[in-house]
Design a protein around this motif. Sequence first.
Motif, mmCIF file in Angstrom:
data_model
loop_
_atom_site.group_PDB
_atom_site.id
_atom_site.type_symbol
_atom_site.label_atom_id
_atom_site.label_comp_id
_atom_site.label_asym_id
_atom_site.label_seq_id
_atom_site.Cartn_x
_atom_site.Cartn_y
_atom_site.Cartn_z
ATOM 1 N N LEU A 60 43.180 -32.218 27.321
ATOM 2 C CA LEU A 60 43.361 -33.511 26.676
ATOM 3 C C LEU A 60 42.011 -34.186 26.480
ATOM 4 O O LEU A 60 41.152 -34.104 27.347
ATOM 5 C CB LEU A 60 44.249 -34.420 27.538
ATOM 6 C CG LEU A 60 45.622 -33.890 27.949
ATOM 7 C CD1 LEU A 60 46.333 -34.931 28.819
ATOM 8 C CD2 LEU A 60 46.462 -33.533 26.741
ATOM 9 N N ASP A 61 41.875 -34.871 25.329
ATOM 10 C CA ASP A 61 40.654 -35.652 25.097
ATOM 11 C C ASP A 61 39.425 -34.768 25.218
ATOM 12 O O ASP A 61 38.473 -35.100 25.917
ATOM 13 C CB ASP A 61 40.585 -36.796 26.121
ATOM 14 C CG ASP A 61 40.237 -38.128 25.465
ATOM 15 O OD1 ASP A 61 40.195 -38.172 24.223
ATOM 16 O OD2 ASP A 61 39.994 -39.103 26.185
ATOM 17 N N SER A 62 39.432 -33.643 24.521
ATOM 18 C CA SER A 62 38.400 -32.623 24.730
ATOM 19 C C SER A 62 37.901 -32.066 23.408
ATOM 20 O O SER A 62 38.625 -32.034 22.406
ATOM 21 C CB SER A 62 38.948 -31.469 25.578
ATOM 22 O OG SER A 62 39.361 -31.935 26.845
ATOM 23 N N ASP A 63 36.667 -31.593 23.438
ATOM 24 C CA ASP A 63 36.041 -30.987 22.276
ATOM 25 C C ASP A 63 36.798 -29.721 21.887
ATOM 26 O O ASP A 63 36.859 -28.767 22.667
ATOM 27 C CB ASP A 63 34.587 -30.647 22.618
ATOM 28 C CG ASP A 63 33.820 -30.099 21.434
ATOM 29 O OD1 ASP A 63 34.424 -29.882 20.362
ATOM 30 O OD2 ASP A 63 32.601 -29.880 21.577
ATOM 31 N N PRO A 64 37.397 -29.668 20.685
ATOM 32 C CA PRO A 64 38.127 -28.466 20.282
ATOM 33 C C PRO A 64 37.252 -27.215 20.255
ATOM 34 O O PRO A 64 37.765 -26.101 20.381
ATOM 35 C CB PRO A 64 38.631 -28.820 18.874
ATOM 36 C CG PRO A 64 38.631 -30.308 18.830
ATOM 37 C CD PRO A 64 37.470 -30.736 19.678
ATOM 38 N N ASP A 65 35.935 -27.400 20.104
ATOM 39 C CA ASP A 65 35.034 -26.246 20.022
ATOM 40 C C ASP A 65 34.455 -25.838 21.372
ATOM 41 O O ASP A 65 33.704 -24.867 21.444
ATOM 42 C CB ASP A 65 33.875 -26.555 19.059
ATOM 43 C CG ASP A 65 34.364 -26.813 17.646
ATOM 44 O OD1 ASP A 65 35.333 -26.147 17.229
ATOM 45 O OD2 ASP A 65 33.789 -27.682 16.971
ATOM 46 N N GLY A 66 34.784 -26.558 22.429
ATOM 47 C CA GLY A 66 34.173 -26.223 23.719
ATOM 48 C C GLY A 66 35.069 -26.482 24.901
ATOM 49 O O GLY A 66 34.624 -26.971 25.932
ATOM 50 N N SER A 67 36.350 -26.161 24.775
ATOM 51 C CA SER A 67 37.312 -26.465 25.838
ATOM 52 C C SER A 67 37.823 -25.204 26.518
ATOM 53 O O SER A 67 39.032 -24.987 26.639
ATOM 54 C CB SER A 67 38.483 -27.266 25.264
ATOM 55 O OG SER A 67 38.050 -28.538 24.859
ATOM 56 N N LEU A 68 36.891 -24.352 26.960
ATOM 57 C CA LEU A 68 37.240 -23.158 27.727
ATOM 58 C C LEU A 68 38.172 -22.241 26.960
ATOM 59 O O LEU A 68 38.904 -21.450 27.547
ATOM 60 C CB LEU A 68 37.899 -23.561 29.055
ATOM 61 C CG LEU A 68 37.130 -24.537 29.945
ATOM 62 C CD1 LEU A 68 37.999 -24.987 31.113
ATOM 63 C CD2 LEU A 68 35.860 -23.894 30.463
ATOM 64 N N GLY A 69 38.155 -22.335 25.629
ATOM 65 C CA GLY A 69 39.049 -21.519 24.818
ATOM 66 C C GLY A 69 40.481 -21.989 24.826
ATOM 67 O O GLY A 69 41.370 -21.324 24.296
#
Length: 337
Positions: free
Chosen positions: A149-158
Amino acid sequence: MAQGSTRPTSRDVAQAAGVSQAAVSLVLGDKWRGRVSEPTAQRVREAALELGYRPNLAARNLRLGRTRTVLLVVPALTTEFFAEVYTGAARVAAEHGFGVVLYPSPEGVGPARDPFASAQAALDGVIASSMAADALTAIRGDQLPLVMLDSDPDGSLGAATVNLDIADGIRQVTEHLLSLGHRSFLHLAADIPSWTFEVRARELATRLADVPGTDLRTIRAPISIEGARTATEAALAASGPRPPTALVCDDDKLAAGAYKAVRRAGLRVPDDLSVTGLDDLGLATAIDPELTTVRLDAEAFGERGMRALLAVLDGRPPEKGDLPVGLVVRGSTAPPR
């Protein structure tokens, strides 16, 4: 059922609904879409309700290798926002036979102890706020089906991500203040290394850079009323010949602390300084004047997060698109003097 009668079985439901036991299992296990028609599914649900049938979840979980338990990892429970996120997630989870365990990361950010002897053995999946992401490695949540949630779509642990449209919220705040005539801005930023706060800073700077004659200064504070008060007092004392006329705060708690600093400086909101927040917490209408802020639907956010995790567990793509947010204009903003 009459007193003393035996507990109804899935076979009884199948007979009452005129379907196979396999169809009953699909419908009550929420696996029916694309395999059973909607009228048939409704007939099964009505038969189960009429008979008072309750599936044996323990036996089903053993067969499926699932505990039907989800962990919701949040940075803290110091605001109602994450309590409402939990409420929304738990509501959707209950509709699908899942339970949600709420786990606040100590100190708001950073590593956390494993809440279970083995998180992988005890959980089906994890929903985590980006501000609590550091806790995931410690609890091995990054090795489970995961929604951030509330996270970078390009850097969220996949992992799949679910976001509120925070950038649009900041755009609405900026356009509102610019339309009132403000050109000198102070940004009271949360002193937390998190993607969501980076978005707020970046969007504010970008929007103001496009307007000639504006200036922007940034100060940082922990998300606490006293921290915000101290930082704002220092900024106002050092403001020089062109003091800010608009103070943009990363959340409502920071805005409440800023109010105290403004009053201690002998100034008034909004006569001398317009103030905005973000979240629309209960305190936004408890302070005077009431706070202009961006309303975030935290319960809908939790609901979308849980639906996304259910999709991941079923091998389906989660729903796309950020959740909309809206500016609520109240008494804390006015044209500059």
